[in-house]
Write an enzyme that holds these catalytic residues in place. Structure first.
Site: not given
Length: 225
Positions: A123, A148
């Protein structure tokens, strides 16, 4: 008033649920004893690493962690604006605003920033890994890297929720543009690949452009070659 929170926090909290209390701040931090002509002096391990221009990001990213990282970056620039700074990353990600504060500081200061993934960069952790100076981004061989899209949640009046949805979309476009800049990928591919959690090995991350090198063993000092 809407109760709003968005970022990469969801993934960090999911991975670290029940374990955040055991973060680096609550653990017994090792001490290093250094002997000089003036006697012995004790340093916590992270202060000692900072003397070598090494910063360790080993927790979820929130405003407190970001403040510490930013302060260390600015301090090391003031010490020597020409020498590289090394950031070792083992993080599940966290807050977008906190992460972007670190990112902007990395781009703002003069020294090159060498980033190294040790364990996991997911992330916002992966975003910061890729944001190091081109040619100086690396991973250890068995680390995992994940990208993501930002997640968010809002509750309250419908208009507030719509405003927040638009803000999340703006942030998503910003992160995709920046990741495309640092990886060399097309924005359209970044969007497609980050639609869901996209995990990569070190080899895959190198092929993708998130890192430049895979470190398997530290080179021996020149005097030992």
């Amino acid at each position: 008033m809407a109760n709003i929170n968005f970022g990469f926090d969801h993934h960090a909290k999911k991975l670290y649920s029940g374990a955040i209390e055991n973060s680096i701040n609550s653990q017994l931090v090792p001490m290093v004893i250094e002997t000089s002509g003036r006697g012995e002096r004790a340093f916590d391990i992270f202060s000692r690493l900072l003397r070598e221009r090494i910063i360790f990001l080993g927790s979820p990213i929130d405003e407190h962690v970001a403040g510490l990282i930013i302060a260390q970056l600015i301090f090391l620039e003031s010490e020597d604006p020409e020498r590289d700074i090394y950031i070792y990353i083992n993080s599940p990600g966290g807050s977008v605003s906190a992460g972007l504060g670190i990112y902007d500081t990395m781009q703002y200061i003069r020294p090159d920033i060498s980033t190294v993934c040790v364990g996991m960069a997911a992330s916002m952790g992966a975003f910061l890994l890729a944001s190091g100076t081109s040619g100086k981004r690396a991973s250890l061989p068995h680390s995992r890297i994940m990208i993501h899209q930002p997640s968010g949640g809002a509750q309250g009046q419908e208009t507030d929720i719509l405003i927040q949805a638009r803000e999340i979309e703006k942030i998503r476009h910003l992160l995709e543009d920046l990741l495309a800049k640092h990886t060399g990928q097309e924005v359209s591919r970044i969007r497609e690949d980050s639609e869901r959690d996209r995990w990569m090995s070190a080899v895959e991350a190198k092929e993708y452009g998130l890192i430049d090198q895979i470190f398997e063993k530290r080179p021996a000092p020149k005097s030992e070659e």
